[in-house]
Design a protein around this motif. Structure first.
Motif, short mmCIF file in Angstrom:
data_model
loop_
_atom_site.label_atom_id
_atom_site.label_comp_id
_atom_site.label_asym_id
_atom_site.label_seq_id
_atom_site.Cartn_x
_atom_site.Cartn_y
_atom_site.Cartn_z
N TYR A 51 -3.48 -7.34 -6.52
CA TYR A 51 -3.93 -8.79 -7.15
C TYR A 51 -5.34 -8.89 -7.06
CZ TYR A 51 1.12 -9.51 -7.71
OH TYR A 51 2.36 -9.30 -8.13
N ARG A 52 -5.93 -8.25 -5.91
CA ARG A 52 -7.42 -8.58 -6.06
C ARG A 52 -8.25 -7.38 -6.40
NH1 ARG A 52 -7.35 -10.90 -0.11
NH2 ARG A 52 -6.54 -13.15 -0.51
N GLU A 53 -7.85 -6.09 -6.00
CA GLU A 53 -8.37 -5.02 -6.32
C GLU A 53 -8.14 -4.29 -7.66
OE1 GLU A 53 -11.06 -4.11 -4.67
OE2 GLU A 53 -10.91 -5.12 -2.83
N GLY A 54 -6.93 -4.87 -8.05
CA GLY A 54 -6.50 -4.39 -9.55
C GLY A 54 -5.71 -2.92 -9.30
N LEU A 55 -5.52 -2.63 -8.20
CA LEU A 55 -4.68 -1.26 -8.39
C LEU A 55 -3.10 -1.32 -8.46
CD1 LEU A 55 -6.63 0.32 -5.12
CD2 LEU A 55 -7.44 0.36 -7.41
N SER A 56 -2.45 -0.29 -8.58
CA SER A 56 -1.39 -0.11 -8.74
C SER A 56 -0.68 0.67 -7.69
CB SER A 56 -1.01 0.24 -10.08
OG SER A 56 0.54 0.48 -10.35
N VAL A 57 0.34 0.02 -7.03
CA VAL A 57 1.14 0.67 -6.21
C VAL A 57 2.28 1.46 -6.88
CG1 VAL A 57 2.78 0.50 -4.21
CG2 VAL A 57 0.72 -1.00 -4.40
N GLN A 58 2.12 2.86 -6.91
CA GLN A 58 2.83 3.58 -7.55
C GLN A 58 3.94 4.00 -6.73
OE1 GLN A 58 2.25 5.02 -10.70
NE2 GLN A 58 0.57 3.57 -10.38
N GLU A 59 4.20 3.95 -5.41
CA GLU A 59 5.27 4.51 -4.52
C GLU A 59 5.00 3.85 -3.26
OE1 GLU A 59 7.47 8.35 -3.03
OE2 GLU A 59 6.14 8.42 -4.71
N ALA A 60 6.22 3.26 -2.45
CA ALA A 60 5.91 2.92 -1.05
C ALA A 60 7.13 3.18 -0.36
CB ALA A 60 5.63 1.51 -1.16
N SER A 61 7.00 3.68 0.87
CA SER A 61 7.83 4.12 1.55
C SER A 61 7.78 3.54 3.28
CB SER A 61 8.09 5.69 1.98
OG SER A 61 9.09 6.02 3.10
N ILE A 62 8.34 2.54 3.78
CA ILE A 62 8.10 1.71 4.75
C ILE A 62 9.61 1.81 5.65
CG2 ILE A 62 7.77 -0.54 5.73
CD1 ILE A 62 6.52 -1.35 2.92
N THR A 63 9.16 2.25 6.82
CA THR A 63 10.26 2.65 7.93
C THR A 63 9.75 1.71 9.05
OG1 THR A 63 9.37 4.64 8.57
CG2 THR A 63 10.91 4.91 6.84
N PRO A 64 10.87 1.45 9.98
CA PRO A 64 10.65 0.79 11.27
C PRO A 64 9.90 1.80 11.99
CG PRO A 64 12.78 0.54 10.52
CD PRO A 64 12.37 1.64 9.69
N GLY A 65 8.99 1.23 12.77
CA GLY A 65 8.05 2.11 13.78
C GLY A 65 7.30 1.50 14.67
N GLY A 66 7.26 2.05 16.20
CA GLY A 66 6.40 1.59 16.96
C GLY A 66 6.57 0.26 17.39
N GLY A 67 7.85 -0.32 17.74
CA GLY A 67 7.99 -1.65 18.36
C GLY A 67 8.32 -2.80 17.17
N SER A 68 8.55 -4.09 17.83
CA SER A 68 9.00 -5.03 17.03
C SER A 68 7.75 -5.20 16.10
CB SER A 68 9.38 -6.06 17.96
OG SER A 68 9.69 -7.16 17.24
N GLY A 69 8.32 -5.65 14.76
CA GLY A 69 7.29 -5.93 13.79
C GLY A 69 6.42 -4.93 13.28
N ARG A 70 6.55 -3.66 13.75
CA ARG A 70 5.80 -2.62 13.46
C ARG A 70 6.43 -1.71 12.63
NH1 ARG A 70 0.59 -3.31 14.80
NH2 ARG A 70 0.30 -4.39 16.69
N VAL A 71 5.69 -1.14 11.57
CA VAL A 71 6.42 -0.24 10.71
C VAL A 71 5.45 1.19 10.47
CG1 VAL A 71 7.62 -1.86 9.42
CG2 VAL A 71 5.36 -1.47 8.78
N ASN A 72 5.77 2.04 9.90
CA ASN A 72 5.28 3.35 9.51
C ASN A 72 5.21 3.17 7.81
OD1 ASN A 72 5.07 4.17 12.27
ND2 ASN A 72 6.95 5.28 11.87
#
Length: 157
Positions: A127-148
Motif C-alpha cells: 500500500y505504500r510502496e505500490g508493490l505486489s505480493v506475488q506469493e508468500a509462504s509463512i511457517t512457524p519458526g524460532g519461538g512464540s510469535g516468530r515465523v519464517n
C-alpha cells in the motif's frame, strides 16, 4: 353461436367483425411487436454503453502506447532490492536471502521474524510502496510469535 350471429343486423355483424379484427391486431401487437421493440431498445442501450466503454479503452490504450514510446514507464520502475532493503531495515527485519529473478521479481527470505512486523512490512510493500505480493509462504519458526517467511514481490501493474 352461428344462429346468434345471423340473428344480428348487418350493421351489428360488421361491428362485431371489426371488433374481432381490432382485438386480433391488439393481441398480435401485445404478444409480438411490443416485446420485439422493447428488446431492440434494450440492445440499442447496451450497444451505446459498449461503444462508450470501447472508446474509453481506446483512449487508455493510446495513452499506454504514448508512455511506452516516450519511455516514461521506465522512469517509474524502481530498484526493488533497494526498496526492500530500506523498508526491512526501517522495521528491524533481518533478511536472510534476497534473490532477484529474470522476470523483475525479488524473492525475500526471512527467518525467526515477529509475525506482526512481517505483516506491517507486507502492508507497507503493497500500500505504500505500490508493490505486489506475488506469493508468500509463512511457517512457524524460532519461538512464540516468530515465523519464517518467503515472499515474492514484483512491481504492481
Amino acid at each position: 353461436m352461428k344462429e346468434w350471429y345471423e340473428s344480428l343486423t348487418q350493421r351489428e355483424q360488421l361491428s362485431l367483425v371489426l371488433l374481432g379484427l381490432a382485438l386480433a391486431l391488439y393481441f398480435v401487437y401485445a404478444l409480438a411487436v411490443a416485446p420485439i421493440a422493447s428488446a431492440r431498445d434494450e440492445m440499442a442501450r447496451q450497444n451505446e454503453a459498449l461503444a462508450a466503454s470501447l472508446q474509453r479503452v481506446d483512449v487508455m490504450a493510446s495513452q499506454v502506447l504514448q508512455l511506452r514510446e516516450s519511455g516514461a514507464g521506465q522512469g517509474n520502475r524502481r530498484n526493488l532490492t533497494t526498496v526492500i532493503n530500506r523498508s526491512t531495515a526501517a522495521l528491524g527485519l533481518q533478511v536472510t536471502r534476497l534473490q532477484p529473478n529474470s522476470r523483475g521479481e525479488v524473492q525475500v527470505r526471512m527467518e525467526a521474524v515477529a509475525f506482526d512486523q512481517l505483516l506491517s512490512w507486507l502492508h507497507q510493500m503493497e500500500y505504500r510502496e505500490g508493490l505486489s505480493v506475488q506469493e508468500a509462504s509463512i511457517t512457524p519458526g524460532g519461538g512464540s510469535g516468530r515465523v519464517n517467511a518467503t515472499v515474492r514481490l514484483a512491481q504492481a501493474g
